[in-house]
Structures are given as structure tokens and as C-alpha cells.
Design an enzyme around this catalytic site. Structure first.
Site, PDB file in Angstrom:
ATOM      1  CE  LYS A   1      -3.852  -2.260   2.380  1.00 11.88           C
ATOM      2  NZ  LYS A   1      -4.797  -2.192   3.517  1.00 11.88           N
TER       3      LYS A   1
ATOM      4  CG  ASP B   1      -7.816  -0.088   4.108  1.00  9.90           C
ATOM      5  OD1 ASP B   1      -8.657  -0.926   3.723  1.00  9.90           O
ATOM      6  OD2 ASP B   1      -6.594  -0.215   3.919  1.00  9.90           O
TER       7      ASP B   1
ATOM      8  N   GLY C   1       0.421   0.605  12.086  1.00  6.26           N
ATOM      9  CA  GLY C   1       0.764   0.200  10.730  1.00  6.26           C
ATOM     10  C   GLY C   1      -0.188   0.804   9.718  1.00  6.26           C
ATOM     11  N   GLY C   2      -0.294   0.152   8.552  1.00  2.00           N
ATOM     12  CA  GLY C   2      -1.128   0.687   7.485  1.00  2.00           C
ATOM     13  C   GLY C   2      -2.577   0.852   7.875  1.00  2.00           C
ATOM     14  CB  ALA C   3      -5.057  -1.462   9.360  1.00  2.00           C
TER      15      ALA C   3
ATOM     16  CB  THR D   1       7.928   0.346  17.406  1.00  4.00           C
ATOM     17  OG1 THR D   1       8.257  -1.019  17.145  1.00  4.00           O
ATOM     18  CG2 THR D   1       9.172   1.207  17.262  1.00  4.00           C
TER      19      THR D   1
ATOM     20  NE  ARG E   1       4.853   1.562  11.536  1.00  4.22           N
ATOM     21  CZ  ARG E   1       4.727   0.426  10.846  1.00  4.22           C
ATOM     22  NH1 ARG E   1       5.142  -0.727  11.376  1.00  4.22           N
ATOM     23  NH2 ARG E   1       4.214   0.440   9.633  1.00  4.22           N
TER      24      ARG E   1
ATOM     25  N   GLY F   1     -14.285  -7.327  12.265  1.00  6.61           N
ATOM     26  CA  GLY F   1     -13.515  -6.794  11.151  1.00  6.61           C
ATOM     27  C   GLY F   1     -14.137  -6.987   9.785  1.00  6.61           C
TER      28      GLY F   1
END
Length: 259
Positions: free
Chosen positions: A49, A91, A116-118, A139, A142, A226
Site C-alpha cells: 500500500k 480503508d 501500521g497501514g490499517a 514500537t 512509530r 472486522g
């Protein structure tokens, strides 16, 4: 594929939805190849992505540019220059529509596990609707980067993972945007931190009822699985590609039968 093809059948769209494996070094060629073959559109899944969002010949819509990730490409929507496709991130709206089945988002405090991406898509969607976002990530750096980015459009703060117990009880919405719970019967959120007033959303859709959702039900919380995010992001992609209204209930029924 069955979810999308059920939508094509229901709306008399002459199309087929196929899956292609693309290695990480071949993303650029795959997108150009799809354009050359007159493919109407693509969905993009992990881990591509972010790579697709960075391609110079993909023009990003505002949401995809802000998030830095593309999950939907439309080859019909391109300019006269070197642009071969327009990139979207459905998303974000998929997660928002899934949550709004059970709660208003504006003015709520949401604890988001995962950056993360989601997680990025969900964080921007929540902040854009006026929610306060508290990002908790394994982390911390991040998570802090995501919170800083989201702070440009709304209120967001990052917390280290060991403070999850402290921030969850006071939240209105609790979201898992990691893959924890997909392969093993474990939850990223301690069960004793869940409360009856919570709306708990798990972006994992296999299994449909994760350990987190079971723990939430036992605590008396409201749950959102989900599959709803998967349905709604797919419905928006369908509408981008076809210009037709997506048959959401049909797509949902077929998806759940497949899952």
C-alpha cells in the site's frame, strides 16, 4: 473475489475480480502492466500500500495522500500526462462506516492499538470526524510519528505499550489495528481493562470472533467485527470503479458465508 463478484452480479456489471501475487520488487511493473492490459481497477493489499502511494505515475486523492497508503486504484480516472491511475484509500472510510454502525465517533476518545497501514487509515478517519485518538504501539517511535501526523488534522497522542492498561478504561472506543488474534487465540488488550461502556472494534476478520471480541462481550461491551470494515472498504472500491451504488447487504452476506 466472491464478495466483489456478488456485487457485479447484483448490478449487471460485466467484470471479474481476480487475485495476483506481486513480489515487492515488482510493484511498479505490476501497476503499469495492469494499465497496459486495460484492467479497470486494482485493490492493493499488504505489504504494497505504501509503495503504490509513492509511485510517481499514481495520482493520489486527498485521503490517500494524507495517509500515505493506497488500497484502491482506478485506471479510468487518469490525466493526459504520465499518470496511469488514481489512488484511493478506502480503508479509512471502511473503518469509519463499520464503527458508525454502533456509535457516533465525533467527540469520542478512541484508543487505537497499532500504527501500521490499517492503524494509519483508522487514525486519520477518526480524527477527521472529531474523535480524540490515543495511539498505542509496540514500537513507541512509530506510534509517536503517527500521532504527530494525525495532529495536523485533529487531536492525537501516543503512548508506550506498557501504558495500555492505563488508557483503555477511560476510552469510549477501543480498536485493534494489528494482526494479533489472527493466528493465535490471543488479544492485544488485557481483558480486565475492558468496560461495559466500550465499543470494541477488531480489524481482524479471520476469525470473525477474536479473543478480543469475546473478552469485550464478556465485559458487557458493544462489539464490531472486522468483516464490516472489509465490506465497506470493498463497497467504496466497487463504487469508484463502476459508478454504481454497492449492494452492501449482499456483499456482507456473501463475505460472511465465505469466512
Amino acid at each position: 473475489p466472491p464478495m466483489h463478484e456478488s456485487a457485479y452480479d447484483s448490478t449487471d456489471v460485466d467484470a471479474t475480480y481476480l487475485r495476483f501475487r506481486v513480489e515487492e520488487g515488482d510493484v511498479k511493473e505490476a501497476v503499469r502492466g495492469a494499465s497496459a492490459l486495460n484492467v479497470a481497477g486494482l485493490n492493493v493489499t499488504v505489504p504494497h500500500k505504501g509503495t503504490v502511494a509513492s509511485l510517481p505515475f499514481v495520482e493520489l486523492d486527498e485521503t490517500a495522500e494524507r495517509i500515505g497508503a493506497v488500497n484502491t486504484l482506478d485506471f479510468a480516472d487518469k490525466s493526459e500526462d504520465d499518470t496511469v491511475a488514481r489512488g484511493y484509500n478506502t480503508d479509512a472510510s471502511g473503518a469509519l462506516r463499520a464503527l458508525e454502525r454502533k456509535t457516533e465517533v465525533a467527540g469520542k476518545k478512541a484508543v487505537l492499538v497499532g500504527a501500521g497501514g490499517a492503524g494509519r487509515a483508522i487514525a486519520f478517519a477518526l480524527a477527521g470526524e472529531g474523535a480524540t485518538v490515543e495511539v498505542v504501539n509496540r514500537t513507541y517511535e512509530r506510534g509517536e510519528k503517527l500521532a504527530d501526523d494525525v495532529s495536523e488534522i485533529g487531536e492525537a497522542t501516543a503512548y508506550p505499550l506498557d501504558e495500555l492498561d492505563d488508557v483503555v478504561p477511560d476510552a469510549d472506543i477501543v480498536i485493534n489495528a494489528t494482526t494479533v488474534g489472527m493466528e493465535e487465540d490471543v488479544s492485544p488488550v488485557p481483558a480486565d481493562s475492558l468496560r461495559p461502556h466500550h465499543v470494541v472494534f477488531d480489524a481482524v476478520y479471520t476469525p470473525l470472533e477474536t479473543r478480543l471480541l469475546r473478552d469485550a462481550e464478556e465485559a458487557g461491551a458493544t462489539t464490531v467485527d472486522g468483516a464490516w470494515m472489509l465490506v465497506y472498504q470493498g463497497a467504496e472500491a466497487f463504487e469508484i470503479w463502476t459508478g454504481k451504488t454497492a449492494p452492501v447487504e449482499k456483499m456482507n452476506a456473501v463475505l460472511r458465508e465465505e469466512l
